[in-house]
Design an enzyme around this catalytic site. Structure first.
Site, PDB file in Angstrom:
ATOM      1  N   LYS A  62      80.269 -33.136 -28.783  1.00  0.00           N
ATOM      2  CA  LYS A  62      81.549 -33.842 -28.647  1.00  0.00           C
ATOM      3  C   LYS A  62      81.547 -35.133 -29.446  1.00  0.00           C
ATOM      4  O   LYS A  62      80.522 -35.790 -29.581  1.00  0.00           O
ATOM      5  CB  LYS A  62      81.836 -34.134 -27.180  1.00  0.00           C
ATOM      6  CG  LYS A  62      82.369 -32.930 -26.470  1.00  0.00           C
ATOM      7  CD  LYS A  62      83.133 -33.300 -25.225  1.00  0.00           C
ATOM      8  CE  LYS A  62      83.658 -32.028 -24.583  1.00  0.00           C
ATOM      9  NZ  LYS A  62      84.087 -32.252 -23.205  1.00  0.00           N
ATOM     10  N   ARG A 121      85.004 -17.420 -20.252  1.00  0.00           N
ATOM     11  CA  ARG A 121      83.763 -17.302 -21.022  1.00  0.00           C
ATOM     12  C   ARG A 121      83.858 -16.166 -22.034  1.00  0.00           C
ATOM     13  O   ARG A 121      83.183 -16.175 -23.058  1.00  0.00           O
ATOM     14  CB  ARG A 121      82.576 -17.034 -20.092  1.00  0.00           C
ATOM     15  CG  ARG A 121      82.256 -18.175 -19.134  1.00  0.00           C
ATOM     16  CD  ARG A 121      80.901 -17.944 -18.494  1.00  0.00           C
ATOM     17  NE  ARG A 121      80.685 -18.763 -17.308  1.00  0.00           N
ATOM     18  CZ  ARG A 121      80.236 -20.018 -17.326  1.00  0.00           C
ATOM     19  NH1 ARG A 121      79.969 -20.597 -18.468  1.00  0.00           N
ATOM     20  NH2 ARG A 121      80.054 -20.689 -16.212  1.00  0.00           N
ATOM     21  N   ASP A 159      83.147 -22.151 -19.924  1.00  0.00           N
ATOM     22  CA  ASP A 159      84.114 -21.775 -18.890  1.00  0.00           C
ATOM     23  C   ASP A 159      85.033 -22.910 -18.486  1.00  0.00           C
ATOM     24  O   ASP A 159      84.755 -24.080 -18.755  1.00  0.00           O
ATOM     25  CB  ASP A 159      83.367 -21.339 -17.627  1.00  0.00           C
ATOM     26  CG  ASP A 159      82.724 -22.529 -16.907  1.00  0.00           C
ATOM     27  OD1 ASP A 159      82.031 -23.320 -17.572  1.00  0.00           O
ATOM     28  OD2 ASP A 159      82.952 -22.690 -15.696  1.00  0.00           O
ATOM     29  N   ASP A 184      77.595 -33.400 -24.387  1.00  0.00           N
ATOM     30  CA  ASP A 184      78.714 -34.265 -24.008  1.00  0.00           C
ATOM     31  C   ASP A 184      78.143 -35.662 -23.711  1.00  0.00           C
ATOM     32  O   ASP A 184      78.002 -36.477 -24.615  1.00  0.00           O
ATOM     33  CB  ASP A 184      79.424 -33.620 -22.806  1.00  0.00           C
ATOM     34  CG  ASP A 184      80.711 -34.324 -22.432  1.00  0.00           C
ATOM     35  OD1 ASP A 184      81.081 -35.288 -23.096  1.00  0.00           O
ATOM     36  OD2 ASP A 184      81.355 -33.904 -21.446  1.00  0.00           O
ATOM     37  N   GLY A 215      76.492 -21.525 -19.808  1.00  0.00           N
ATOM     38  CA  GLY A 215      77.374 -21.654 -20.969  1.00  0.00           C
ATOM     39  C   GLY A 215      76.808 -21.206 -22.301  1.00  0.00           C
ATOM     40  O   GLY A 215      77.565 -20.853 -23.205  1.00  0.00           O
ATOM     41  N   ASP A 259      75.095 -25.148 -24.700  1.00  0.00           N
ATOM     42  CA  ASP A 259      76.410 -24.865 -25.263  1.00  0.00           C
ATOM     43  C   ASP A 259      77.042 -26.106 -25.862  1.00  0.00           C
ATOM     44  O   ASP A 259      77.530 -26.095 -26.976  1.00  0.00           O
ATOM     45  CB  ASP A 259      77.338 -24.219 -24.201  1.00  0.00           C
ATOM     46  CG  ASP A 259      77.424 -25.028 -22.901  1.00  0.00           C
ATOM     47  OD1 ASP A 259      76.731 -26.059 -22.768  1.00  0.00           O
ATOM     48  OD2 ASP A 259      78.187 -24.614 -22.007  1.00  0.00           O
ATOM     49  N   PHE A 270      88.306 -31.093 -23.413  1.00  0.00           N
ATOM     50  CA  PHE A 270      87.660 -30.002 -22.679  1.00  0.00           C
ATOM     51  C   PHE A 270      87.900 -28.689 -23.426  1.00  0.00           C
ATOM     52  O   PHE A 270      89.033 -28.323 -23.712  1.00  0.00           O
ATOM     53  CB  PHE A 270      88.212 -29.918 -21.255  1.00  0.00           C
ATOM     54  CG  PHE A 270      87.413 -28.994 -20.391  1.00  0.00           C
ATOM     55  CD1 PHE A 270      86.244 -29.429 -19.780  1.00  0.00           C
ATOM     56  CD2 PHE A 270      87.813 -27.680 -20.201  1.00  0.00           C
ATOM     57  CE1 PHE A 270      85.487 -28.571 -19.001  1.00  0.00           C
ATOM     58  CE2 PHE A 270      87.062 -26.816 -19.417  1.00  0.00           C
ATOM     59  CZ  PHE A 270      85.899 -27.259 -18.814  1.00  0.00           C
ATOM     60  N   VAL A 271      86.802 -27.985 -23.738  1.00  0.00           N
ATOM     61  CA  VAL A 271      86.926 -26.734 -24.497  1.00  0.00           C
ATOM     62  C   VAL A 271      86.393 -25.556 -23.682  1.00  0.00           C
ATOM     63  O   VAL A 271      85.614 -25.741 -22.741  1.00  0.00           O
ATOM     64  CB  VAL A 271      86.181 -26.817 -25.853  1.00  0.00           C
ATOM     65  CG1 VAL A 271      86.769 -27.918 -26.717  1.00  0.00           C
ATOM     66  CG2 VAL A 271      84.689 -27.034 -25.655  1.00  0.00           C
TER      67      VAL A 271
END
Ligand code: 5GP
Ligand code: MG
Length: 211
Positions: free
Chosen positions: A153, A187, A181, A125, A63, A122, A174-175
């Site tokens: 987040k 991506r 992805d 979380d 990511g 990336d 969720f991004v």
């Protein structure tokens, strides 16, 4: 020889986008200012230590690959890259299955003694991925270790996790895009987006999908 490429205005994945959280220009500006902070801190650190050291970036794949590609082109110091591959979201999962180291350890050497590391991910979380990566790196006895994430987040575990550099704080949804992805797609979206609920399942809206 110059080869002309067709100009593509629309991508087949555009209709899957619910909202753009950060567009490409905003991302570029923030990545540049983050790089400036990293470079300033690095200069201060190496001056205080009275030695000219190199920096080693350790991006967590997959990511972070676009973030790190943009980031390093804004960083002026001598640096090397060591890749680490960790995955928590196999296939179409949108909730973490727990971080797993992939494909051995990428090109991470057994010892990083004396190295100055900047671990790059990336998105922060639950913090489990970064915690695992920090552990793996500390075992290799680096001289210093800092952490940078593109996104953090808005949830208690992420805010409580100690991280040196954050590009953007995002809502707890969720991004995708800019390297992130869903089921290994999206991506290549230049912006950071949320996806429409139908993408996750045509019948049942996804639990993390935005309202
Ligand atoms: P953590 O271990 O902190 O719970 O999760 C971090 C990893 O899970 C990230 O490196 C990323 O690969 C994945 N992840 C967490 N949240 C998201 C998200 O909203 N979208 C995508 N695409 N990946 C996420
Ligand atoms: Mg990841």
């Amino acid at each position: 020889m110059h080869v002309a490429r067709p100009h593509v205005d629309e991508s087949p994945t555009d209709p899957d986008i619910a909202a753009v959280l950060f567009d490409r220009d905003t991302i570029a500006a923030r990545v540049k200012s983050l790089a400036q902070r990293i470079a300033d801190d690095w200069r201060a650190y190496t001056e205080a230590e009275h030695h000219a050291a190199d920096l080693t970036l350790v991006p967590i794949l997959t990511g972070s690959f676009i973030f790190v590609a943009d980031l390093i082109r804004c960083l002026p110091m001598r640096l090397q890259i060591r890749l680490l591959s960790i995955s928590s979201y196999p296939g179409p999962a949108t909730t973490s299955r727990g971080p797993q180291v992939q494909a051995g350890l990428g090109n991470l050497p057994a010892s990083l003694e004396g190295a100055h590391l900047l671990l790059v991910d990336d998105i922060l979380d639950s913090g489990r991925t970064l915690a695992m990566a920090v552990d793996l790196l500390r075992q290799r006895r680096p001289a210093s270790l800092r952490t940078a994430v593109l996104l953090r987040k808005d949830r208690p575990e992420a805010r409580a996790f100690p991280v040196d550099y954050v590009c953007f704080d995002v809502p707890d949804v969720f991004v995708a895009g800019y390297g992130l992805d869903y089921n290994d797609y999206y991506r290549n979206l230049p912006d950071i987006v949320t996806l429409r609920p139908e993408v996750f399942s045509p019948s049942a809206p996804h639990e993390n999908a935005p309202c």
